[in-house]
Write an enzyme that holds these catalytic residues in place. Structure first.
Site, PDB file in Angstrom:
ATOM      1  N   HIS A 136       0.837  -1.206   0.000  1.00  0.00           N
ATOM      2  CA  HIS A 136       0.000   0.000   0.000  1.00  0.00           C
ATOM      3  C   HIS A 136       0.873   1.257   0.000  1.00  0.00           C
ATOM      4  CE1 HIS A 136       0.883   0.969   4.212  1.00  0.00           C
ATOM      5  NE2 HIS A 136       0.808  -0.346   4.432  1.00  0.00           N
ATOM      6  N   TRP A 172      -0.538   7.077   9.276  1.00  0.00           N
ATOM      7  CA  TRP A 172       0.213   6.526  10.416  1.00  0.00           C
ATOM      8  C   TRP A 172       1.669   6.269  10.052  1.00  0.00           C
ATOM      9  CZ3 TRP A 172      -2.438   2.895  14.424  1.00  0.00           C
ATOM     10  CH2 TRP A 172      -3.471   3.589  15.062  1.00  0.00           C
ATOM     11  N   GLU A 215      -2.010  -7.141   7.214  1.00  0.00           N
ATOM     12  CA  GLU A 215      -0.714  -7.089   7.877  1.00  0.00           C
ATOM     13  C   GLU A 215      -0.736  -8.002   9.089  1.00  0.00           C
ATOM     14  OE1 GLU A 215       2.325  -7.071   7.949  1.00  0.00           O
ATOM     15  OE2 GLU A 215       2.856  -4.969   7.677  1.00  0.00           O
TER      16      GLU A 215
END
Length: 183
Positions: A10, A15, A86
């Site tokens: 991605h 973040w 993830e």
């Protein structure tokens, strides 16, 4: 010869910029830079793929946004698959990178079944990515949009590395790893 599998990380998320450990945190969206990285990956893929491809994506926001940008360019609808998420990093999620790295220094990496900070083990990540890869049609080019640790696990599986002897692979935001059945 099998059709290639493209593993796309991605684009940069909010973040990533804040240096917060994401793991399976659902909501961090892409930044403007992340959208540019996704668009650049889409252009590379459009140049590589001669025809239609299958597009699977993690269901976490940052991956879904990346996959939509890629899908729009390729004319393919992304299909979410939670197995492409993830690694679940338990108590580390939402903490500063430095805190997570300090915790990782204390982790026993020789035991691939040991969960990380109450989350998920490296072996569990590898098994779920292997399940996705095993189900792929070898005659159909496939793009998988996922995350750094998940992509490292997928590549280790594809390249036949053992759970305890896997080399580190750098997987930057927006990067593409191509595998066509050769090590």
């Amino acid at each position: 010869m099998r059709a290639p599998v493209y593993l796309v990380r991605h684009g940069q998320s909010e973040w990533n910029v804040l240096r917060l450990t994401q793991g399976q945190t659902m909501h961090p969206p892409l930044t403007a830079t992340g959208r540019e990285q996704a668009a650049a990956a889409a252009e590379v893929l459009a140049g590589e793929l001669a025809g239609p491809a299958r597009l699977l994506t993690s269901d976490l926001t940052r991956a879904v946004e990346t996959a939509r940008i890629i899908g729009d360019r390729l004319g393919v609808e992304p299909v979410p698959d939670a197995r492409l998420r993830e690694q679940h990093l338990g108590a580390l999620e939402g903490r500063a990178y430095e805190d997570s790295w300090a915790q990782a220094e204390l982790h026993d990496w020789s035991d691939p079944e040991l969960p990380m900070a109450g989350g998920e083990s490296v072996a569990a990540v590898r098994r779920r990515l292997a399940a996705v890869l095993t189900e792929l049609d070898p005659t159909e080019p496939t793009v998988l949009v996922s995350h750094g640790d998940a992509i490292r696990s997928a590549l280790a599986h594809l390249e036949g590395h053992s759970m305890t002897d896997t080399p580190w692979v750098d997987v930057p935001n927006g990067s593409i790893s191509r595998w066509d059945g050769t090590a």
